[in-house]
Write a protein that holds these residues in place. Sequence first.
Motif, PDB file in Angstrom:
ATOM      1  N   LEU A 190     -39.444  -8.577 -76.799  1.00  0.00           N
ATOM      2  CA  LEU A 190     -38.871  -8.550 -75.459  1.00  0.00           C
ATOM      3  C   LEU A 190     -39.356  -7.328 -74.686  1.00  0.00           C
ATOM      4  N   ILE A 191     -39.316  -6.164 -75.321  1.00  0.00           N
ATOM      5  CA  ILE A 191     -39.731  -4.933 -74.644  1.00  0.00           C
ATOM      6  C   ILE A 191     -41.197  -5.021 -74.230  1.00  0.00           C
ATOM      7  N   ASN A 192     -42.044  -5.477 -75.139  1.00  0.00           N
ATOM      8  CA  ASN A 192     -43.476  -5.542 -74.835  1.00  0.00           C
ATOM      9  C   ASN A 192     -43.796  -6.616 -73.807  1.00  0.00           C
ATOM     10  N   ALA A 193     -43.114  -7.754 -73.885  1.00  0.00           N
ATOM     11  CA  ALA A 193     -43.376  -8.826 -72.925  1.00  0.00           C
ATOM     12  C   ALA A 193     -42.839  -8.460 -71.544  1.00  0.00           C
ATOM     13  N   TRP A 194     -41.660  -7.852 -71.495  1.00  0.00           N
ATOM     14  CA  TRP A 194     -41.062  -7.498 -70.206  1.00  0.00           C
ATOM     15  C   TRP A 194     -41.859  -6.394 -69.518  1.00  0.00           C
ATOM     16  N   ALA A 233     -37.601   0.275 -57.592  1.00  0.00           N
ATOM     17  CA  ALA A 233     -38.093  -0.959 -58.213  1.00  0.00           C
ATOM     18  C   ALA A 233     -38.236  -0.787 -59.718  1.00  0.00           C
ATOM     19  N   ALA A 234     -38.677   0.403 -60.154  1.00  0.00           N
ATOM     20  CA  ALA A 234     -38.821   0.665 -61.583  1.00  0.00           C
ATOM     21  C   ALA A 234     -37.472   0.641 -62.298  1.00  0.00           C
ATOM     22  N   VAL A 235     -36.442   1.207 -61.646  1.00  0.00           N
ATOM     23  CA  VAL A 235     -35.095   1.205 -62.246  1.00  0.00           C
ATOM     24  C   VAL A 235     -34.578  -0.225 -62.368  1.00  0.00           C
ATOM     25  N   ILE A 236     -34.738  -1.016 -61.311  1.00  0.00           N
ATOM     26  CA  ILE A 236     -34.291  -2.414 -61.336  1.00  0.00           C
ATOM     27  C   ILE A 236     -35.013  -3.184 -62.436  1.00  0.00           C
ATOM     28  N   THR A 237     -36.289  -2.903 -62.615  1.00  0.00           N
ATOM     29  CA  THR A 237     -37.078  -3.576 -63.645  1.00  0.00           C
ATOM     30  C   THR A 237     -36.601  -3.212 -65.051  1.00  0.00           C
ATOM     31  N   ALA A 238     -36.179  -1.952 -65.235  1.00  0.00           N
ATOM     32  CA  ALA A 238     -35.824  -1.475 -66.571  1.00  0.00           C
ATOM     33  C   ALA A 238     -34.431  -1.889 -67.024  1.00  0.00           C
ATOM     34  N   VAL A 239     -33.540  -2.184 -66.080  1.00  0.00           N
ATOM     35  CA  VAL A 239     -32.144  -2.448 -66.428  1.00  0.00           C
ATOM     36  C   VAL A 239     -31.977  -3.592 -67.436  1.00  0.00           C
ATOM     37  N   PRO A 240     -32.597  -4.766 -67.253  1.00  0.00           N
ATOM     38  CA  PRO A 240     -32.366  -5.869 -68.196  1.00  0.00           C
ATOM     39  C   PRO A 240     -32.749  -5.548 -69.634  1.00  0.00           C
ATOM     40  N   GLU A 241     -33.872  -4.875 -69.848  1.00  0.00           N
ATOM     41  CA  GLU A 241     -34.269  -4.595 -71.218  1.00  0.00           C
ATOM     42  C   GLU A 241     -33.395  -3.508 -71.851  1.00  0.00           C
ATOM     43  N   VAL A 242     -32.900  -2.576 -71.040  1.00  0.00           N
ATOM     44  CA  VAL A 242     -31.972  -1.575 -71.569  1.00  0.00           C
ATOM     45  C   VAL A 242     -30.683  -2.244 -72.024  1.00  0.00           C
ATOM     46  N   VAL A 243     -30.170  -3.158 -71.210  1.00  0.00           N
ATOM     47  CA  VAL A 243     -28.946  -3.888 -71.566  1.00  0.00           C
ATOM     48  C   VAL A 243     -29.173  -4.732 -72.819  1.00  0.00           C
ATOM     49  N   ALA A 244     -30.323  -5.407 -72.885  1.00  0.00           N
ATOM     50  CA  ALA A 244     -30.628  -6.236 -74.054  1.00  0.00           C
ATOM     51  C   ALA A 244     -30.717  -5.387 -75.312  1.00  0.00           C
ATOM     52  N   TYR A 245     -31.335  -4.209 -75.201  1.00  0.00           N
ATOM     53  CA  TYR A 245     -31.444  -3.339 -76.374  1.00  0.00           C
ATOM     54  C   TYR A 245     -30.077  -2.849 -76.831  1.00  0.00           C
ATOM     55  N   LEU A 246     -29.240  -2.455 -75.893  1.00  0.00           N
ATOM     56  CA  LEU A 246     -27.907  -1.971 -76.260  1.00  0.00           C
ATOM     57  C   LEU A 246     -27.091  -3.067 -76.940  1.00  0.00           C
ATOM     58  N   CYS A 247     -27.263  -4.311 -76.497  1.00  0.00           N
ATOM     59  CA  CYS A 247     -26.527  -5.425 -77.102  1.00  0.00           C
ATOM     60  C   CYS A 247     -27.019  -5.731 -78.516  1.00  0.00           C
ATOM     61  N   LEU A 248     -28.309  -5.505 -78.755  1.00  0.00           N
ATOM     62  CA  LEU A 248     -28.904  -5.865 -80.053  1.00  0.00           C
ATOM     63  C   LEU A 248     -29.243  -4.637 -80.899  1.00  0.00           C
ATOM     64  N   GLN A 249     -28.755  -3.470 -80.487  1.00  0.00           N
ATOM     65  CA  GLN A 249     -29.141  -2.227 -81.150  1.00  0.00           C
ATOM     66  C   GLN A 249     -28.819  -2.240 -82.641  1.00  0.00           C
ATOM     67  N   LYS A 250     -27.616  -2.688 -82.978  1.00  0.00           N
ATOM     68  CA  LYS A 250     -27.199  -2.682 -84.384  1.00  0.00           C
ATOM     69  C   LYS A 250     -28.125  -3.529 -85.236  1.00  0.00           C
TER      70      LYS A 250
END
Length: 262
Positions: A190-194, A233-250
């Motif tokens: 996800l991180i690399n594709a996004w 624009a960079a912040v808006i772009t980064a938000v979804p992957e940060v949220v996804a990582y926090l949800c799947l961090q464990k």
Amino acid sequence: MFEARTPAARLGLQLLAVVLVVPFVLPLVAMVQGSLAGAGLGNYAKVFATGVVGTYFRNSVVLAAATIALVYVTTMLAAFGFAKLRIAGREVWFWVLVLALTMPEAVLLTPLFVTASTFDVYNQPIAVILPLAALQVPFTVMLARTFFAGIPSELMEAGRVDGASIVQVFWRIVLPLTRPIAAAIVVLTLINAWNAYLLPLLMLNDPGQQVVTLLPSFFTSQYTNDQTGVLAAAVITAVPEVVAYLCLQKYFERGLAAGALK
């Protein structure tokens, strides 16, 4: 588990953690502060006023989901084969695959462009999805193979004794045990594709097909350089992957730990 027993050791570990984290945190803080400079939240409104945010996000979601699905299926099958099946030249093929990690993306841009043009898939998502997945597979297979090797072969043998085929053993016995490494693979992909930039920039010329990493380009041109818009624009772009990582961090950390140890 390693544990610091003395105050000096704990202090040393804390200082080390701070030193390692600061170089990564400071650019993020600077990005957020810069995105709020001048007009404040108006900078974000300016990004949404471009009218392409929804389209770009939709395209990125489709691209990332397709890449994740392709990498997951390919990785699980390949890692299972390399770890558990008797295949002629298995180690040779595995190390040939690992050698693909040495191929930088920039070197492949020209042949990929020629190939996409030859097969008439230029300006289509598949021209980005297939190369992105191919670039991820060598590392994810190397990571998952170690995890598969740690699954007891006795479980597979018990399934075969009960009359299950190798496909049923993989689907019903082995695959359910791979959730930790699967989560790690999903997050990494996800991180690399996004965050993909070069391939979408080269392959997707139609504005209706472009992705969120190209959003900051709306605020830079030959005659303009709106850095607050770029950072917003960079912040808006980064938000979804940060949220996804926090949800799947464990699951991500568990998968990496499991994939690193046999």
